[in-house]
Motif scaffolding. Sequence first.
Motif, PDB file in Angstrom:
ATOM      1  N   PRO A  26      44.980  51.741  51.977  1.00 39.52           N
ATOM      2  CA  PRO A  26      45.053  50.376  51.435  1.00 39.52           C
ATOM      3  C   PRO A  26      46.352  50.147  50.661  1.00 39.52           C
ATOM      4  O   PRO A  26      46.570  50.756  49.612  1.00 39.52           O
ATOM      5  CB  PRO A  26      43.837  50.293  50.495  1.00 39.52           C
ATOM      6  N   LYS A  77      46.487  48.927  55.582  1.00 45.56           N
ATOM      7  CA  LYS A  77      45.324  48.052  55.703  1.00 45.56           C
ATOM      8  C   LYS A  77      44.953  47.509  54.320  1.00 45.56           C
ATOM      9  O   LYS A  77      45.426  48.009  53.291  1.00 45.56           O
ATOM     10  CB  LYS A  77      44.139  48.807  56.301  1.00 45.56           C
ATOM     11  N   ASP A  78      44.099  46.471  54.315  1.00 45.16           N
ATOM     12  CA  ASP A  78      43.546  46.013  53.050  1.00 45.16           C
ATOM     13  C   ASP A  78      42.173  46.662  52.863  1.00 45.16           C
ATOM     14  O   ASP A  78      41.920  47.740  53.423  1.00 45.16           O
ATOM     15  CB  ASP A  78      43.521  44.476  52.963  1.00 45.16           C
ATOM     16  N   THR A  79      41.284  46.054  52.115  1.00 43.78           N
ATOM     17  CA  THR A  79      40.046  46.729  51.720  1.00 43.78           C
ATOM     18  C   THR A  79      38.814  46.282  52.503  1.00 43.78           C
ATOM     19  O   THR A  79      37.686  46.578  52.099  1.00 43.78           O
ATOM     20  CB  THR A  79      39.796  46.498  50.220  1.00 43.78           C
ATOM     21  N   ALA A 138      44.208  44.566  48.739  1.00 39.12           N
ATOM     22  CA  ALA A 138      45.089  45.709  48.970  1.00 39.12           C
ATOM     23  C   ALA A 138      45.867  46.158  47.741  1.00 39.12           C
ATOM     24  O   ALA A 138      46.266  47.313  47.655  1.00 39.12           O
ATOM     25  CB  ALA A 138      46.067  45.371  50.102  1.00 39.12           C
ATOM     26  N   ASP A 180      45.954  40.632  50.934  1.00 40.14           N
ATOM     27  CA  ASP A 180      46.968  41.634  51.292  1.00 40.14           C
ATOM     28  C   ASP A 180      48.200  41.540  50.407  1.00 40.14           C
ATOM     29  O   ASP A 180      49.211  42.185  50.670  1.00 40.14           O
ATOM     30  CB  ASP A 180      47.351  41.534  52.773  1.00 40.14           C
ATOM     31  N   SER A 237      44.871  43.353  58.336  1.00 40.42           N
ATOM     32  CA  SER A 237      44.442  42.439  57.275  1.00 40.42           C
ATOM     33  C   SER A 237      44.285  41.035  57.835  1.00 40.42           C
ATOM     34  O   SER A 237      44.998  40.638  58.753  1.00 40.42           O
ATOM     35  CB  SER A 237      45.467  42.416  56.140  1.00 40.42           C
TER      36      SER A 237
END
Length: 450
Positions: free
Chosen positions: A80, A51-53, A187, A245, A102
């Motif tokens: 992340p 995943k991203d943030t 990310a 991402d 993302s």
Amino acid sequence: MSVRKLFGTDGVRGKANSYPMTADMALRIGAAAGRYFRRDRGSAHRVVIGKDTRLSGYMFENALTAGLTSTGMNVLLLGPVPTPCVGLMTRSMRADLGVMISASHNPAEDNGIKFFGPDGFKLSDQAEIEIETLIEAGVEPAQAGNIGRAKRIDDARFRYGERVKSSLPRDLRLDGLKVVIDCANGAAYRAAPEILWELGADVVPVGVSPDGKNINKGCGSTQPQIAAETVVAHGADVGICLDGDADRVILIDEKGRVADGDQLMALLAARWAEEGLLTGGALVATVMSNLGLERFLAGKGIGLERTGVGDRYVVERMRAGGFNLGGEQSGHIVMTDHATTGDGLMAGLHFLAEMVRSGRRASDLAQQFTPVPQLLKNVRFTAGETPLEETSVQDAIAAAEAALLGQGRLLIRKSGTEPLIRVMAECEDAVLLARTVDNVVAAVTSVVAA
């Protein structure tokens, strides 16, 4: 062939907690994907999730995990990490499936879900259609004794870092280079500065303080102004701007000027062709890439294969035709000798490698050709509307094409990630360029407004 309803050009995407990006739908998507990838396979079933943030990433990570484990899939949670890390880890962990949570360059309130197959490449349209069919039909869960487990993998970004560095010559170092790296509060906020430092660069980080709500906000590849100012203020040699991402990159030279993906692809294609490394003798890019790129490549005897917009279509053409370099003007650069999807950091490092090899400044390398003037405007529409099918819009498009005949080109398309009609034209005549785009935009706007 059936038409996808949920999936766009890069997975399922939308505003968090609004259809289709709800926790309930993520659970159903996870269950359907789990059932799809468990068909006709052995007893070990594995999926990796990165995943991203974004704040909503926690919600979707949990919902997807619930859906996947309900069908017997064992879930490996990466946390992340950049999107290309998910492609890498899917293959490395011998997983059936990879998932990246993302919305790439979109604002923090958006999110998305994109899938990678066992080979680490993004799923085909047909696979996504079959998953959609399972979502609509509903999925029978596994028996209680066959429910999957979830486990966190703590070293994914380190594995990714080693893979990225291995794409460069082993003796390459970045000593003496001052590099601004803008991670878009996304990310790659930890991985990218670490990798550059390990290679010897003097690193000036930007966009490395994610709070769940500031991804891509005033920073990153879509908003490189702060990074450009930082390059000039710190006397840096170059700036590398990633998106949320980290699968795309925009470069900034030492003068603070921005260079897009077309310029980087031109540099890499010419260099690889000179060294005999460009397989197929061509670069693969989308219909959005500038005519200047096409002319530059032709002058060096290099072909240009154009595809629809979306890095997954670029990769599909690369794999079908045996090409090893492709990408998008927006900064997705795909090097299939080293990665299964666009990798912004890897592409940026290859630019730095060329700076070291040639001893030339970023400003000399980042302007490989003079772009043909290009104008892009967007018109937002409401879901369910079909403005491009209206007669008045089709007439305006035909008139614009006739006006540009022999002087440029016109491209009209629906965005695959947002409810937008994108109107783009290229032409050396600035007045004609503006007039043709504005006429089409006005026609589309009048239909939408009505």
